[in-house]
Design an enzyme around this catalytic site. Structure first.
Site, PDB file in Angstrom:
ATOM      1  N   ARG A   1     -10.114   5.315  -4.335  1.00  0.00           N
ATOM      2  CA  ARG A   1      -8.946   4.408  -4.052  1.00  0.00           C
ATOM      3  C   ARG A   1      -8.620   5.760  -5.268  1.00  0.00           C
ATOM      4  NH1 ARG A   1      -8.716  -0.459   0.112  1.00  0.00           N
ATOM      5  NH2 ARG A   1      -9.746   1.082   1.599  1.00  0.00           N
TER       6      ARG A   1
ATOM      7  N   HIS B   1      -2.290  -3.163  -3.226  1.00  0.00           N
ATOM      8  CA  HIS B   1      -2.953  -3.105  -1.886  1.00  0.00           C
ATOM      9  C   HIS B   1      -3.789  -4.613  -1.500  1.00  0.00           C
ATOM     10  CE1 HIS B   1      -4.620  -2.768   1.753  1.00  0.00           C
ATOM     11  NE2 HIS B   1      -6.270  -2.551   1.025  1.00  0.00           N
TER      12      HIS B   1
END
Ligand code: FAD
Ligand code: SIN
Length: 535
Positions: free
Chosen positions: A285, A346
């Site tokens: 990510r 996140h």
């Protein structure tokens, strides 16, 4: 009013509820939740839970992928501990009623793929794994006679023996918590033999986030104020693909879309991930989020696009019913057109330092889930390892708690409100909330510099003086409690980022673009701010 419990659990996500279920037959439990039980990141989890189940996969490969995503900072013993317990964790969920999506051909769990995983390894319930898991847990816990649920209550602070000068057998013990009942404004005193913080992460400290409003880092801030060390707070994970739409707040477009063939594109239809990593869309990510951020800034774009419209409609409807419907409600038909996406905060890889039983520096205090730093994620979390972490550590913690026989509850002082008045300046709180989240996004985001970090710290110090004054003089509210905690967590993130003179995993600094040969975790202690070197 003082309430007595064996175990006080603050938070009703996967960490809190799975702990409650494992303890409820033997302990008298209180669960405190800021909103309804269902409001949590756990409820919103889409992708699933990682476990090396398939024949070609192995626990060793899961360990390797986790270590590689973690960019040299994972605690290898913890990674092995967790990966080795993943099948047991899934079995427990299946036994209590979670109906995982099955592979029709193999007659076993269907496994999907996400970035950084070398095999299909993610067990899931369509594209709404968290909702399916939480529904089962909530139904189970609501029926239990030993459990009292306090929804719409927010924990304000932990009560420790040090603060109230009660003598216990330890240097500092957690004896309970003060909790604000939102509806009445009353502050209740909870006295407990054990307290579990399961309050989730802190991504609300950023302007754009995939998280629900409750993710304000309360547990991390409370534990810090009580005397716990925190670690690796600079490693904030930005998910590459949050839906970009003026009427959609915080809706994630799961990484599984890329796992199942979704391609990232620029507005003109060109692809770009091949320029950044040979794994393209399925790189870890940090790499994908940075690539998107770079392309957006270079070209002055509001968003990029994620295209899965080349897949058959029947496949998309079966695999992504929630994402399909949510996008369609906003006039985006994912079977026909690409989805506008942007990176958003996140996941908090750092948190309160805990051991393998989820115990903290303070006696009688456990921290489980995203609020904890266990050593599993290092400098970047591998997708779908977080729900797994909640399950593994709620299991070890509750086993340890069930063995504890030595603790008692104490008569605790009530919250003192004698010197405060009602606030008539709520607008200041809202304004400060917005200001903080905006400069954290701009100065402490995906790409950082010394100058931006210094500026952020300066702003935080100024705002803290204002908020402290508010906190001392006015009746506290949900917003004020959260703002105070957000400021605390923001300071911890910035201080940790300033300490890291390299770029590694999720922390990228233009002033130190290279990775250092020395691997160090950033440990900050409330009494003595220092950096510990490891390896
Ligand atoms: P949470 O689930 O966030 O629960 C925190 C709880 O604490 C909430 O009930 C909240 O109300 C309560 N709380 C907080 N502060 C207070 C307070 N002061 N007083 C009272 N209550 C309080 N991870 C995966 O492994 N797989 C996935 O597929 C996945 N998908 C995700 C999708 C989204 C959109 C998001 C946001 C995250 C996802 N993650 C995923 C990450 C994962 O969901 C979270 O890390 C995990 O659910 C955290 O669980 P938790 O129990 O620690 O905290
Ligand atoms: C996702 O579904 O993309 C989120 C998975 C995770 O955060 O682990």
């Amino acid at each position: 009013m003082m309430l007595n419990f064996d175990v006080l659990i603050i938070g009703s996500g996967l960490a809190g509820l799975s702990s409650a279920i494992k303890l409820a037959d033997n302990k008298k439990i209180a669960i405190i939740s800021k909103k309804e039980l269902s409001v949590s990141s756990s409820q919103w989890a889409q992708g699933g839970i990682a476990s090396a189940i398939s024949e070609e996969d192995s626990v060793a490969a899961h360990i390797n992928d986790t270590l590689s995503a973690g960019a040299g900072l994972c605690d290898e013993a913890v990674v092995s501990f967790v990966a080795n317990r993943s099948q047991e964790a899934l079995k427990w969920l299946a036994e209590i009623g979670v109906d995982f999506t099955k592979d029709q051909i193999k007659n076993d769990l269907h496994l999907t793929k996400e970035g950084g995983h070398s095999y299909r390894r993610v067990a899931h319930v369509a594209d709404a794994t968290g909702r399916a898991v939480q529904n089962v847990l909530i139904n189970k816990i609501k029926e239990h006679p030993n459990v009292t649920i306090f929804e719409d209550h927010i924990a304000v602070d932990l009560i420790t023996s040090n603060k109230i000068e009660v003598k216990t057998n330890h240097k500092n013990s957690c004896l309970g918590a003060y909790v604000l009942e939102n509806k009445t404004g009353n502050i209740l005193t909870f006295s407990s033999k054990i307290t579990i913080l399961a309050t989730g992460g802190a991504s609300k400290v950023y302007l754009y986030t995939t998280n629900p409003d409750v993710s304000t880092g309360d547990g991390i801030a409370m534990a810090w104020r009580a005397g716990c060390r925190v670690a690796n707070m600079e490693f904030v994970q930005f998910h590459p693909t949050c839906l970009f739409h003026p009427h959609a707040k915080s809706f994630l477009i799961s990484e599984v879309l890329r796992g199942e063939g979704g391609i990232l594109k620029l507005p003109d239809g060109h692809t770009f991930m091949h320029l950044y990593d040979q794994r393209k869309e399925l790189a870890p990510r940090d790499i994908v989020a940075r690539a998107i951020d770079f392309e957006m800034k270079k070209r002055g774009l509001d968003c990029v696009y994620l295209d899965i419209s080349h897949k058959p409609k029947s496949f998309l409807l079966e695999r992504f019913p929630t994402i399909y419907q949510r996008c369609l409600d906003l006039n985006i038909d994912i079977t026909k057109e690409p989805i506008p996406v942007v990176p958003a905060a996140h996941y908090s890889c750092g948190g309160v330092m805990t051991n393998l039983d989820a115990k903290t520096d303070i006696e009688q205090l456990y921290v489980i889930g995203e609020a904890a730093y266990t050593g599993l994620h290092g400098a970047n979390r591998l997708a779908s390892n977080s729900l797994l972490e909640c399950l593994v550590f709620s299991d070890t913690a509750t086993k340890a708690i069930l063995l504890e026989k030595n603790y008692q509850t104490y008569l605790l002082p009530s919250w003192d409100e004698s010197r405060v008045t009602d606030s008539d300046e709520e607008v200041l709180i809202t304004h400060t909330w917005n200001e903080l989240r905006r400069f954290m996004w701009n100065y402490v985001g995906i790409v950082r510099t010394n100058k931006r970090l210094a500026r952020a710290l300066h702003r935080i110090n100024m705002l803290r003086d204002e908020v402290d004054e508010f906190y001392t003089n006015f009746k506290i509210s949900n917003n004020l409690i959260e703002l105070r905690n957000l400021l605390q967590v923001a300071e911890l993130i910035v201080l940790s980022a300033i300490k890291r003179d390299e770029s590694r995993g999720l922390h990228f600094s233009k002033d130190f673009p290279k990775i250092s040969a020395t691997k160090k975790i950033t440990v900050i202690s409330p009494t003595d701010i220092y950096v510990k070197s490891e390896g």
